[in-house]
Design a protein around this motif. Sequence first.
Motif, PDB file in Angstrom:
ATOM      1  N   ALA A   5       0.839  -1.209   0.000  1.00 37.67           N
ATOM      2  CA  ALA A   5       0.000   0.000   0.000  1.00 37.67           C
ATOM      3  C   ALA A   5       0.868   1.251   0.000  1.00 37.67           C
ATOM      4  CB  ALA A   5      -0.938  -0.006   1.200  1.00 37.67           C
ATOM      5  N   LYS A   6       1.940   1.238   0.772  1.00 36.48           N
ATOM      6  CA  LYS A   6       2.856   2.386   0.818  1.00 36.48           C
ATOM      7  C   LYS A   6       3.490   2.608  -0.554  1.00 36.48           C
ATOM      8  CE  LYS A   6       5.240   5.436   3.220  1.00 36.48           C
ATOM      9  NZ  LYS A   6       4.641   6.552   3.917  1.00 36.48           N
ATOM     10  N   PHE A   7       4.042   1.553  -1.146  1.00 32.17           N
ATOM     11  CA  PHE A   7       4.668   1.669  -2.461  1.00 32.17           C
ATOM     12  C   PHE A   7       3.648   2.134  -3.505  1.00 32.17           C
ATOM     13  CE2 PHE A   7       8.443  -1.543  -2.004  1.00 32.17           C
ATOM     14  CZ  PHE A   7       8.999  -0.763  -1.015  1.00 32.17           C
ATOM     15  N   ASP A   8       2.429   1.608  -3.439  1.00 33.39           N
ATOM     16  CA  ASP A   8       1.398   1.960  -4.417  1.00 33.39           C
ATOM     17  C   ASP A   8       0.965   3.419  -4.318  1.00 33.39           C
ATOM     18  OD1 ASP A   8       1.431  -0.572  -5.496  1.00 33.39           O
ATOM     19  OD2 ASP A   8      -0.411  -1.236  -4.483  1.00 33.39           O
ATOM     20  N   SER A   9       1.260   4.055  -3.198  1.00 35.11           N
ATOM     21  CA  SER A   9       0.884   5.469  -3.036  1.00 35.11           C
ATOM     22  C   SER A   9       1.858   6.417  -3.733  1.00 35.11           C
ATOM     23  CB  SER A   9       0.791   5.824  -1.545  1.00 35.11           C
ATOM     24  OG  SER A   9       2.077   5.913  -0.950  1.00 35.11           O
ATOM     25  N   TYR A  10       2.964   5.892  -4.222  1.00 32.62           N
ATOM     26  CA  TYR A  10       3.999   6.716  -4.833  1.00 32.62           C
ATOM     27  C   TYR A  10       3.842   6.785  -6.345  1.00 32.62           C
ATOM     28  CZ  TYR A  10       6.383   6.375  -0.327  1.00 32.62           C
ATOM     29  OH  TYR A  10       6.699   6.446   0.987  1.00 32.62           O
ATOM     30  N   PRO A  11       4.456   7.781  -6.980  1.00 36.17           N
ATOM     31  CA  PRO A  11       4.461   7.827  -8.448  1.00 36.17           C
ATOM     32  C   PRO A  11       5.100   6.547  -9.001  1.00 36.17           C
ATOM     33  CG  PRO A  11       5.331   9.869  -7.531  1.00 36.17           C
ATOM     34  CD  PRO A  11       5.172   8.911  -6.387  1.00 36.17           C
ATOM     35  N   SER A  12       4.649   6.147 -10.162  1.00 33.71           N
ATOM     36  CA  SER A  12       5.073   4.883 -10.763  1.00 33.71           C
ATOM     37  C   SER A  12       6.592   4.698 -10.836  1.00 33.71           C
ATOM     38  CB  SER A  12       4.441   4.734 -12.144  1.00 33.71           C
ATOM     39  OG  SER A  12       4.800   3.508 -12.710  1.00 33.71           O
ATOM     40  N   GLU A  17       8.141   3.754   6.867  1.00 39.85           N
ATOM     41  CA  GLU A  17       8.988   3.355   5.739  1.00 39.85           C
ATOM     42  C   GLU A  17       9.098   1.834   5.697  1.00 39.85           C
ATOM     43  OE1 GLU A  17      11.817   7.308   6.092  1.00 39.85           O
ATOM     44  OE2 GLU A  17      12.481   5.440   7.023  1.00 39.85           O
ATOM     45  N   ALA A  18       9.243   1.296   4.503  1.00 35.33           N
ATOM     46  CA  ALA A  18       9.428  -0.146   4.356  1.00 35.33           C
ATOM     47  C   ALA A  18      10.772  -0.530   4.969  1.00 35.33           C
ATOM     48  CB  ALA A  18       9.393  -0.532   2.884  1.00 35.33           C
ATOM     49  N   SER A  19      10.752  -1.573   5.789  1.00 33.56           N
ATOM     50  CA  SER A  19      11.961  -2.020   6.471  1.00 33.56           C
ATOM     51  C   SER A  19      12.151  -3.503   6.217  1.00 33.56           C
ATOM     52  CB  SER A  19      11.838  -1.755   7.976  1.00 33.56           C
ATOM     53  OG  SER A  19      12.981  -2.233   8.666  1.00 33.56           O
ATOM     54  N   PHE A  20      13.403  -3.874   5.959  1.00 39.65           N
ATOM     55  CA  PHE A  20      13.754  -5.255   5.641  1.00 39.65           C
ATOM     56  C   PHE A  20      14.920  -5.663   6.527  1.00 39.65           C
ATOM     57  CE2 PHE A  20      12.133  -3.042   1.983  1.00 39.65           C
ATOM     58  CZ  PHE A  20      11.117  -3.878   1.548  1.00 39.65           C
ATOM     59  N   GLN A  21      14.811  -6.847   7.155  1.00 43.64           N
ATOM     60  CA  GLN A  21      15.877  -7.290   8.042  1.00 43.64           C
ATOM     61  C   GLN A  21      15.913  -8.806   8.111  1.00 43.64           C
ATOM     62  OE1 GLN A  21      15.657  -5.749  12.039  1.00 43.64           O
ATOM     63  NE2 GLN A  21      17.738  -6.390  12.516  1.00 43.64           N
ATOM     64  N   VAL A  22      17.128  -9.326   8.234  1.00 46.00           N
ATOM     65  CA  VAL A  22      17.329 -10.743   8.512  1.00 46.00           C
ATOM     66  C   VAL A  22      18.029 -10.842   9.864  1.00 46.00           C
ATOM     67  CG1 VAL A  22      17.488 -11.438   6.081  1.00 46.00           C
ATOM     68  CG2 VAL A  22      19.582 -10.883   7.346  1.00 46.00           C
ATOM     69  N   LYS A  23      17.923 -11.996  10.478  1.00 44.00           N
ATOM     70  CA  LYS A  23      18.615 -12.222  11.740  1.00 44.00           C
ATOM     71  C   LYS A  23      20.119 -12.059  11.497  1.00 44.00           C
ATOM     72  CE  LYS A  23      19.075 -15.358  15.540  1.00 44.00           C
ATOM     73  NZ  LYS A  23      18.515 -16.473  16.254  1.00 44.00           N
TER      74      LYS A  23
END
Length: 135
Positions: free
Chosen positions: A7-14, A47-53
């Motif tokens: 949803a966050k990404f879709d709210s931005y310009p293409s 903000e989108a957050s990505f993490q691995v152990k």
Amino acid sequence: MNPDIKAKFDSYPSPARQQLERVRDLILAQAAEHELGEVAETLKWGEASFQVKGGTPIRVDWKPEDPDAIKLFFHCQIRMIETLRERYRGEFRFEGKRAVAIPVGADIRQLPLAHCIEVALKYHSLKHLPLLGVC
């Protein structure tokens, strides 16, 4: 993809959305290639957050005040930006101690971004090495 991130990404310009999706795909690919386990995808501070152990979080976002770039954010009290600035001076635009700016139209396959992401995903096993072992 986590529905909140979608949803966050879709709210931005293409163009920004597409670049953010490419960076997300690169994060997932690096985690898989290096067998780092499942990538936790969440929203942190909007903000989108990505993490691995064993890694440090990688947050990605687009801001209307800088519409031609997306940003990768790292914790400002670790050595990620300092190290990346030393190793990749001239290849990225850095913002203080916390962000790397990637042009919306850049071909991320032509940038050393995969290596930067790999270092972040492996951060806790590298943090004792000079310049995180990247130079």
